[in-house]
Design a protein around this motif. Structure first.
Motif, PDB file in Angstrom:
ATOM      1  N   SER A  17       0.729  -1.275  -0.138  1.00 36.59           N
ATOM      2  CA  SER A  17      -0.180  -0.153  -0.023  1.00 36.59           C
ATOM      3  C   SER A  17       0.939   1.240   0.029  1.00 36.59           C
ATOM      4  CB  SER A  17      -1.010   0.068   1.170  1.00 36.59           C
ATOM      5  OG  SER A  17      -1.773  -1.076   1.222  1.00 36.59           O
ATOM      6  N   LEU A  18       0.136   2.433  -0.658  1.00 36.04           N
ATOM      7  CA  LEU A  18       0.775   3.798  -0.490  1.00 36.04           C
ATOM      8  C   LEU A  18      -0.256   4.637  -0.313  1.00 36.04           C
ATOM      9  CD1 LEU A  18       3.567   3.743  -3.307  1.00 36.04           C
ATOM     10  CD2 LEU A  18       3.916   3.960  -0.799  1.00 36.04           C
ATOM     11  N   ARG A  19      -0.050   5.588   0.279  1.00 34.48           N
ATOM     12  CA  ARG A  19      -0.881   6.858   0.377  1.00 34.48           C
ATOM     13  C   ARG A  19      -0.336   8.153  -0.003  1.00 34.48           C
ATOM     14  NH1 ARG A  19      -3.240   9.936   5.823  1.00 34.48           N
ATOM     15  NH2 ARG A  19      -5.212  10.502   5.002  1.00 34.48           N
ATOM     16  N   LEU A  20      -0.770   8.345  -1.442  1.00 37.81           N
ATOM     17  CA  LEU A  20      -0.393   9.880  -1.910  1.00 37.81           C
ATOM     18  C   LEU A  20      -1.206  11.037  -1.355  1.00 37.81           C
ATOM     19  CD1 LEU A  20      -0.385   8.644  -5.520  1.00 37.81           C
ATOM     20  CD2 LEU A  20       1.567   8.511  -3.800  1.00 37.81           C
ATOM     21  N   SER A  21      -0.535  12.013  -1.220  1.00 32.20           N
ATOM     22  CA  SER A  21      -1.186  13.122  -1.013  1.00 32.20           C
ATOM     23  C   SER A  21      -1.022  14.281  -1.902  1.00 32.20           C
ATOM     24  CB  SER A  21      -0.437  13.856   0.469  1.00 32.20           C
ATOM     25  OG  SER A  21      -0.739  12.830   1.414  1.00 32.20           O
ATOM     26  N   CYS A  22      -1.497  15.223  -2.080  1.00 33.60           N
ATOM     27  CA  CYS A  22      -1.615  16.521  -2.827  1.00 33.60           C
ATOM     28  C   CYS A  22      -2.192  17.504  -2.282  1.00 33.60           C
ATOM     29  CB  CYS A  22      -2.401  16.343  -4.203  1.00 33.60           C
ATOM     30  SG  CYS A  22      -2.386  17.564  -5.044  1.00 33.60           S
ATOM     31  N   THR A  23      -1.375  18.631  -1.900  1.00 37.85           N
ATOM     32  CA  THR A  23      -1.678  20.096  -1.423  1.00 37.85           C
ATOM     33  C   THR A  23      -1.716  21.014  -2.378  1.00 37.85           C
ATOM     34  OG1 THR A  23      -0.676  19.004   0.644  1.00 37.85           O
ATOM     35  CG2 THR A  23      -1.341  21.714   0.463  1.00 37.85           C
ATOM     36  N   ALA A  24      -2.920  21.847  -2.291  1.00 36.60           N
ATOM     37  CA  ALA A  24      -3.080  23.015  -3.187  1.00 36.60           C
ATOM     38  C   ALA A  24      -2.678  24.291  -2.234  1.00 36.60           C
ATOM     39  CB  ALA A  24      -4.557  22.901  -3.672  1.00 36.60           C
ATOM     40  N   SER A  25      -2.197  25.249  -3.151  1.00 34.59           N
ATOM     41  CA  SER A  25      -1.826  26.499  -2.505  1.00 34.59           C
ATOM     42  C   SER A  25      -2.279  27.500  -3.486  1.00 34.59           C
ATOM     43  CB  SER A  25      -0.396  26.720  -1.975  1.00 34.59           C
ATOM     44  OG  SER A  25       0.525  26.499  -3.091  1.00 34.59           O
ATOM     45  N   GLY A  26      -2.281  28.656  -3.231  1.00 36.57           N
ATOM     46  CA  GLY A  26      -2.731  29.820  -3.956  1.00 36.57           C
ATOM     47  C   GLY A  26      -4.079  29.829  -4.335  1.00 36.57           C
ATOM     48  N   PHE A  27      -4.720  30.621  -5.122  1.00 34.67           N
ATOM     49  CA  PHE A  27      -6.053  30.841  -5.369  1.00 34.67           C
ATOM     50  C   PHE A  27      -6.597  29.637  -6.345  1.00 34.67           C
ATOM     51  CE2 PHE A  27      -9.316  33.175  -8.168  1.00 34.67           C
ATOM     52  CZ  PHE A  27     -10.342  32.906  -6.836  1.00 34.67           C
TER      53      PHE A  27
END
Length: 121
Positions: A17-27
């Protein structure tokens, strides 16, 4: 402008298993949909999953259905992709992306840089 940064990729054995993350910044101008795409070497881009705040219903490609789970944390502006029972054919660069709606065309407006997932023994 919006910036998307993926993390969590790596090397894992089949069945792992793996857990990917994605974080958004800005508008993000009223973007409701966020999802994941992937591209394996020599193959076409493939949609993986998408979730929209409009209805909260997750969508998955048939190839990952039952194994992957998408979720989001709006307070952290982060989306996750929990990947279980990984197979060698899951090996690809995984990209997160956002747009106004989830679509069967997987035609997102903004993409991240991607994170490599390799499933091999």
């Amino acid at each position: 402008q919006v910036q998307l940064v993926e993390s969590g990729g790596g090397l894992v054995q089949p069945g792992g298993s793996l857990r990917l993350s994605c974080t958004a910044s800005g508008f993000t101008p009223d973007y409701r949909a966020i999802g994941w795409l992937r591209q394996a070497p020599g193959k076409e881009r493939e949609g993986v999953s998408c979730i929209s705040s409009s209805d909260g219903i997750p969508y998955y490609a048939d190839s990952v259905k039952g194994r992957f789970t998408i979720s989001r944390d709006n307070a952290k502006r982060t989306v996750y992709l929990q990947m279980n029972s990984l197979k060698p054919e899951d090996t690809a660069v995984y990209y997160c992306a956002i747009d106004y709606v989830c679509s069967s065309s997987w035609d997102f407006g903004s993409w991240g840089q991607g994170t490599q997932v390799t499933v091999s023994s």
